[in-house]
Write a protein that holds these residues in place. Structure first.
Motif, PDB file in Angstrom:
ATOM      1  N   LEU A 146       0.814  -1.210   0.000  1.00 52.84           N
ATOM      2  CA  LEU A 146       0.000   0.000   0.000  1.00 52.84           C
ATOM      3  C   LEU A 146       0.850   1.264   0.000  1.00 52.84           C
ATOM      4  CD1 LEU A 146      -2.666  -1.100   2.639  1.00 52.84           C
ATOM      5  CD2 LEU A 146      -2.914  -1.065   0.141  1.00 52.84           C
ATOM      6  N   ASP A 147       2.148   1.104   0.124  1.00 52.93           N
ATOM      7  CA  ASP A 147       3.040   2.256   0.125  1.00 52.93           C
ATOM      8  C   ASP A 147       4.329   1.883  -0.594  1.00 52.93           C
ATOM      9  OD1 ASP A 147       4.114   0.533   2.030  1.00 52.93           O
ATOM     10  OD2 ASP A 147       3.605   1.817   3.730  1.00 52.93           O
ATOM     11  N   GLY A 148       5.083   2.890  -0.973  1.00 56.06           N
ATOM     12  CA  GLY A 148       6.364   2.637  -1.626  1.00 56.06           C
ATOM     13  C   GLY A 148       6.206   2.110  -3.047  1.00 56.06           C
ATOM     14  N   THR A 149       7.226   1.416  -3.513  1.00 57.98           N
ATOM     15  CA  THR A 149       7.243   0.859  -4.865  1.00 57.98           C
ATOM     16  C   THR A 149       6.143  -0.185  -5.034  1.00 57.98           C
ATOM     17  OG1 THR A 149       9.641   1.158  -4.903  1.00 57.98           O
ATOM     18  CG2 THR A 149       8.713  -0.300  -6.560  1.00 57.98           C
ATOM     19  N   PRO A 150       5.397  -0.189  -6.151  1.00 61.57           N
ATOM     20  CA  PRO A 150       4.390  -1.236  -6.373  1.00 61.57           C
ATOM     21  C   PRO A 150       5.041  -2.619  -6.336  1.00 61.57           C
ATOM     22  CG  PRO A 150       4.071   0.561  -7.934  1.00 61.57           C
ATOM     23  CD  PRO A 150       5.375   0.822  -7.238  1.00 61.57           C
ATOM     24  N   ARG A 151       4.568  -3.469  -5.442  1.00 60.64           N
ATOM     25  CA  ARG A 151       5.210  -4.761  -5.259  1.00 60.64           C
ATOM     26  C   ARG A 151       4.258  -5.718  -4.556  1.00 60.64           C
ATOM     27  NH1 ARG A 151       6.262  -1.255  -1.514  1.00 60.64           N
ATOM     28  NH2 ARG A 151       6.558  -1.838   0.663  1.00 60.64           N
ATOM     29  N   ILE A 152       4.622  -6.981  -4.609  1.00 63.55           N
ATOM     30  CA  ILE A 152       3.876  -8.004  -3.883  1.00 63.55           C
ATOM     31  C   ILE A 152       4.852  -8.770  -2.998  1.00 63.55           C
ATOM     32  CG2 ILE A 152       2.109  -8.227  -5.670  1.00 63.55           C
ATOM     33  CD1 ILE A 152       3.522 -10.821  -6.574  1.00 63.55           C
ATOM     34  N   THR A 153       4.315  -9.293  -1.919  1.00 61.17           N
ATOM     35  CA  THR A 153       5.111 -10.112  -1.003  1.00 61.17           C
ATOM     36  C   THR A 153       4.277 -11.328  -0.630  1.00 61.17           C
ATOM     37  OG1 THR A 153       6.393  -8.275  -0.090  1.00 61.17           O
ATOM     38  CG2 THR A 153       6.171 -10.231   1.295  1.00 61.17           C
ATOM     39  N   HIS A 154       4.893 -12.507  -0.669  1.00 60.03           N
ATOM     40  CA  HIS A 154       4.176 -13.721  -0.298  1.00 60.03           C
ATOM     41  C   HIS A 154       5.042 -14.558   0.623  1.00 60.03           C
ATOM     42  CE1 HIS A 154       5.937 -15.339  -4.274  1.00 60.03           C
ATOM     43  NE2 HIS A 154       5.879 -14.036  -4.442  1.00 60.03           N
ATOM     44  N   ILE A 155       4.370 -15.280   1.517  1.00 59.02           N
ATOM     45  CA  ILE A 155       5.051 -16.034   2.575  1.00 59.02           C
ATOM     46  C   ILE A 155       4.590 -17.484   2.509  1.00 59.02           C
ATOM     47  CG2 ILE A 155       5.454 -16.207   5.062  1.00 59.02           C
ATOM     48  CD1 ILE A 155       4.768 -13.212   5.268  1.00 59.02           C
ATOM     49  N   TRP A 156       5.566 -18.405   2.457  1.00 59.50           N
ATOM     50  CA  TRP A 156       5.285 -19.830   2.297  1.00 59.50           C
ATOM     51  C   TRP A 156       5.993 -20.630   3.397  1.00 59.50           C
ATOM     52  CZ3 TRP A 156       2.461 -21.288  -2.166  1.00 59.50           C
ATOM     53  CH2 TRP A 156       2.331 -20.298  -3.134  1.00 59.50           C
ATOM     54  N   PRO A 157       5.296 -21.518   4.082  1.00 57.16           N
ATOM     55  CA  PRO A 157       5.956 -22.385   5.073  1.00 57.16           C
ATOM     56  C   PRO A 157       6.421 -23.693   4.438  1.00 57.16           C
ATOM     57  CG  PRO A 157       3.587 -22.643   5.264  1.00 57.16           C
ATOM     58  CD  PRO A 157       3.821 -21.668   4.134  1.00 57.16           C
ATOM     59  N   TYR A 158       7.541 -24.205   4.935  1.00 55.26           N
ATOM     60  CA  TYR A 158       8.058 -25.492   4.462  1.00 55.26           C
ATOM     61  C   TYR A 158       8.643 -26.260   5.643  1.00 55.26           C
ATOM     62  CZ  TYR A 158       7.761 -23.500  -0.242  1.00 55.26           C
ATOM     63  OH  TYR A 158       7.309 -22.924  -1.405  1.00 55.26           O
ATOM     64  N   ALA A 159       8.665 -27.570   5.510  1.00 60.21           N
ATOM     65  CA  ALA A 159       9.216 -28.411   6.573  1.00 60.21           C
ATOM     66  C   ALA A 159      10.695 -28.121   6.790  1.00 60.21           C
ATOM     67  CB  ALA A 159       9.004 -29.880   6.258  1.00 60.21           C
ATOM     68  N   ASP A 160      11.411 -27.893   5.685  1.00 59.26           N
ATOM     69  CA  ASP A 160      12.838 -27.571   5.742  1.00 59.26           C
ATOM     70  C   ASP A 160      13.258 -27.039   4.378  1.00 59.26           C
ATOM     71  OD1 ASP A 160      13.235 -29.878   4.069  1.00 59.26           O
ATOM     72  OD2 ASP A 160      13.411 -31.133   5.845  1.00 59.26           O
ATOM     73  N   ALA A 161      14.535 -26.714   4.230  1.00 56.33           N
ATOM     74  CA  ALA A 161      15.010 -26.137   2.978  1.00 56.33           C
ATOM     75  C   ALA A 161      14.882 -27.118   1.816  1.00 56.33           C
ATOM     76  CB  ALA A 161      16.456 -25.684   3.127  1.00 56.33           C
ATOM     77  N   ASN A 162      15.123 -28.394   2.068  1.00 56.17           N
ATOM     78  CA  ASN A 162      14.978 -29.389   1.003  1.00 56.17           C
ATOM     79  C   ASN A 162      13.539 -29.464   0.512  1.00 56.17           C
ATOM     80  OD1 ASN A 162      17.682 -30.175   0.949  1.00 56.17           O
ATOM     81  ND2 ASN A 162      17.401 -31.719   2.537  1.00 56.17           N
ATOM     82  N   ALA A 163      12.590 -29.409   1.441  1.00 59.33           N
ATOM     83  CA  ALA A 163      11.177 -29.441   1.065  1.00 59.33           C
ATOM     84  C   ALA A 163      10.820 -28.221   0.225  1.00 59.33           C
ATOM     85  CB  ALA A 163      10.302 -29.495   2.310  1.00 59.33           C
ATOM     86  N   ARG A 164      11.419 -27.099   0.541  1.00 57.28           N
ATOM     87  CA  ARG A 164      11.148 -25.888  -0.243  1.00 57.28           C
ATOM     88  C   ARG A 164      11.543 -26.096  -1.702  1.00 57.28           C
ATOM     89  NH1 ARG A 164      14.221 -22.190  -3.522  1.00 57.28           N
ATOM     90  NH2 ARG A 164      13.077 -20.231  -3.545  1.00 57.28           N
TER      91      ARG A 164
END
Length: 203
Positions: A146-164
């Motif tokens: 809603l402010d600053g540079t037009p952008r999107i942010t998304h957050i994803w959970p994973y069991a660990d880095a390998n799962a990601r």
């Protein structure tokens, strides 16, 4: 009414995270909004913490933002802070509210800067693909700034880095990702893997 979100990124002195967490918890209890996530960066830009809070509306978010801007000790971390960023967000259309719980040992926080006029096509593209993508692995929240540079942010959970890595590869192989609206992204992208702290409702 659509919820509002703040993603605060705190750059701190090396080794100060445990002390920071105690002060941050007390600071947020005295303010507005609901704490959803409090993570420390493990892969990416190090010595950073990310705090996600939910607000009932713009007015509540702005009252808490004013408190942060005028506080002598924002997030109870003044002695450890080297930089503080507080960003305001709204959720993508039809995005369910965030429910605290145990979802993964790491959370990926990704941000993309959009080309001019790219927000509505992004909503459309995500709307088409998100059911397929979240069938592979869950999404915590997708937000637009809603402010600053037009952008999107998304957050994803994973069991660990390998799962990601495995889940992302699986979604691409199945044609579930990326959405066709990816053409509206600029090369300005960032991503980090974050570990939940002791005070994080999302873990």
């Amino acid at each position: 009414m659509t919820k509002r979100y703040e993603l605060a990124t705190l750059s701190i002195q090396m080794g100060s995270a445990p002390k920071f967490i105690q002060g941050a918890e007390a600071y947020m209890k005295d303010g507005k909004g609901r704490l959803l996530g409090a993570w420390v960066c493990d892969v990416g830009s190090l010595n950073k913490l990310a705090i996600l809070r939910e607000f009932e509306d713009d007015a509540e978010l702005l009252r808490e933002r004013q408190r942060g801007l005028t506080a002598a000790n924002p997030f109870g971390a003044a002695e450890f802070l080297t930089r503080l960023e507080m960003e305001s967000y709204a959720p993508f259309p039809n995005m369910p509210p965030v429910e605290p719980g145990t979802f993964g040992a790491i959370y990926e926080i990704r941000s993309y800067v959009l080309k001019t006029g790219g927000l509505l096509p992004t909503f459309e593209g995500w709307g088409e693909k998100l059911p397929e993508r979240t069938a592979v692995s869950p999404l915590t929240i997708a937000l637009y700034a809603l402010d600053g540079t037009p952008r999107i942010t998304h957050i994803w959970p994973y069991a660990d880095a390998n799962a990601r890595f495995d889940k992302r590869a699986e979604s691409v192989a199945a044609g579930a990702w990326p959405p066709r609206s990816a053409v509206w992204l600029t090369p300005e992208m960032s991503s980090g893997l974050y570990v939940p702290t002791a005070i994080s409702p999302l873990r």
